[in-house]
Every structure is written in C-alpha cells, then in structure tokens.
Enzyme design. Structure first.
Site, PDB file in Angstrom:
ATOM      1  N   SER A  72      59.381  52.997   5.228  1.00 46.26           N
ATOM      2  CA  SER A  72      59.913  53.164   3.847  1.00 46.26           C
ATOM      3  C   SER A  72      61.510  53.202   3.503  1.00 46.26           C
ATOM      4  CB  SER A  72      59.317  54.634   3.041  1.00 46.26           C
ATOM      5  OG  SER A  72      60.264  55.518   3.478  1.00 46.26           O
ATOM      6  N   SER A  74      63.157  55.375   2.193  1.00 49.30           N
ATOM      7  CA  SER A  74      63.857  56.740   2.092  1.00 49.30           C
ATOM      8  C   SER A  74      65.018  57.127   2.874  1.00 49.30           C
ATOM      9  CB  SER A  74      62.712  57.946   2.510  1.00 49.30           C
ATOM     10  OG  SER A  74      62.531  57.948   3.939  1.00 49.30           O
ATOM     11  N   LYS A 135      63.684  62.089   8.667  1.00 49.02           N
ATOM     12  CA  LYS A 135      64.600  62.373   7.535  1.00 49.02           C
ATOM     13  C   LYS A 135      65.896  62.916   8.381  1.00 49.02           C
ATOM     14  CE  LYS A 135      61.674  61.995   4.418  1.00 49.02           C
ATOM     15  NZ  LYS A 135      61.444  60.880   3.594  1.00 49.02           N
ATOM     16  N   SER A 220      63.305  60.114  -1.882  1.00 55.66           N
ATOM     17  CA  SER A 220      62.757  60.340  -0.585  1.00 55.66           C
ATOM     18  C   SER A 220      61.731  61.546  -1.000  1.00 55.66           C
ATOM     19  CB  SER A 220      64.094  60.760   0.212  1.00 55.66           C
ATOM     20  OG  SER A 220      63.514  61.519   1.219  1.00 55.66           O
TER      21      SER A 220
END
Length: 264
Positions: A72, A74, A135, A220
C-alpha cells in the site's frame, strides 16, 4: 505469507522425520533384505534432496532475514507500492516461526525504526488480524505522544518540520501532498501530509508497547486508529530495498534505481 510459513515448517518437519525414520529403521530393513528391497523409496529420495534446502530457507527466513512486499501507499514517500524489502529478523530478538514467541532477547525498537509486525486488528473479528503490516515507530515505552494538526509533540517538545514543497507523486499515488522532513529525536526522515489531517490524539506508551504510524500520515491505517502495538507482535526491522517491480513480470513498472537502497 502466514500460509507459506506454515507450509514451510510442515514440509521441513515432515521431510526431516522421514529421513530420521529411514535411518533408524527402514534403511536397516532394506540392508537386511538386500536384493529384494535394496532400492531407496521415492519418498525418502525426495526428502533427502529437499530437506537441506527447506531447513536452510526456514532458518534464514525465521532468524536472519525475511522478504516482504510493500502492498500500500501508507509508507510513502520512503517506501513505495512495488518495493520488495528485507526485514532483519534478529534485530529485536530471535523468534520461533508460527507463534512468533521471542526465545532470545537481543534488542528493542528505537524511535524512528521501520518495523514489520503482525497486525493486532481493529477487533477480534478483523479479517486482517495477524497479517504482516509495516509502519514507523513513533512512541517507545515511557513516551507521551500528541499528534495534532499533522504535527507531533514528543514528551512535551514539538517535533521540528521542514517543508520541501509539494510531492510529485508516484504512479498516481500521493500527488499534491506536502513533503516534509520530520526531525524525530535521533532520526530524520520524510513524511507526506494533506490538508485533511486524520488521527489526532494523545497516547501514553506503557512498557511492552509501541506507537506506530505510517509516513503517509493522512493515508495510513496505524496505531492512531487501532491502538498501541504489543512487543510480541514484532517481526523485525526493515533495512533494505532489493527490488521495485509492479505487476506481473514488472509490466506496470520497474525502477532499478531503488535496488539496494537502505531504509531510513
């Protein structure tokens, strides 16, 4: 990836047990009946060929480095859709495959690390629970974190930002967002922000937990929305981009310049 891990463990154990049983019992019977059953069974032959390869892959993937594909946007602008990265599996301790239990503590995540982890889920019935997510660590145990108006305040001190203008975008993602340099204590990296801030709040990070956020702050799904990340969910530390390829056979894009790029 979870299914692949289960399959890898099962095949390694099965082939290893077949070789062990053959050595302890069946090989002796074949030797005693030489001339009648003197050929090695196909299953044993395959196990002998594949067990060393499977065992090496299992050890490397479980304790040294694991590949991961960015799914993705994010983590833009630092990690892009189509990036294939390597994850250091021993940075935060050696962990068993399948249950992820830490057996040898080595280190702990530092503020600014980019980590891969098992997603805790928004709820017990979240279909993505247990999947690998990536992350950046923003808050470590003991931190007081405030995220307000697209800006961070760590332990009472506002984090400094430098505006680098508008982000040009990548394959239609992130175009027009503000590109900022975020100066976390001890770590500097870039983030994206829009005119529509999301996820404002305040968190106190207890022992054994971490607050993680995506670098694409307003696009995100991270700890601001589902809570703090438990230490036992950590998989490892992302450290290298080894390929960028989008679509089957890279038909949607290939960027050789990203190969070998470290992850800040």
């Amino acid at each position: 990836m979870k299914l692949f891990e289960i399959l890898l463990v099962v095949l390694t154990l099965a082939s290893g047990l077949i070789l062990l049983a053959d050595k302890l019992y069946f090989a002796r019977r074949r030797a005693a009946r030489a001339g009648l059953l003197d050929s090695e069974p196909v299953l044993v032959d395959y196990s002998r060929a594949f067990f060393p390869v499977l065992a090496i892959v299992l050890v490397v993937r479980s304790f040294i480095a694991e590949p991961y594909k960015i799914p993705s946007s994010s983590m833009m602008p630092n990690l892009l859709i189509g990036d294939f990265i390597l994850v250091n599996k021993f940075a935060y301790g050696l962990r068993l495959p399948l249950n992820n239990a830490r057996i040898v503590p080595i280190g702990e995540p530092e503020r600014g690390d980019v980590v891969v982890f098992h997603f805790p889920g928004h709820s017990e019935n979240d279909p993505n629970k247990g999947e690998n997510f990536i992350k950046r660590v923003i808050g470590v145990p003991g931190d007081e974190v405030v995220f307000q108006g697209d800006g961070l305040i760590l332990n009472g001190t506002p984090v400094k930002y430098e505006n680098k203008g508008l982000y040009a975008g990548h394959r239609g993602q992130g175009e027009g967002s503000s590109l900022l340099v975020e100066h976390l204590p001890g770590r500097t990296h870039t983030v994206l922000e829009t005119d529509y801030p999301r996820g404002e709040g305040q968190w106190t990070v207890p022992a054994g937990k971490y607050l993680v956020m995506g670098d694409n702050r307003d696009n995100s799904d991270d700890g601001r929305f589902w809570g703090l990340l438990p230490e036992e969910n950590l998989r490892g530390k992302a450290f290298l981009i080894w390929l960028n390829c989008s679509g089957w056979f890279c038909k949607d894009g290939f960027e050789p310049s990203r190969i070998g790029t470290g992850i800040n």
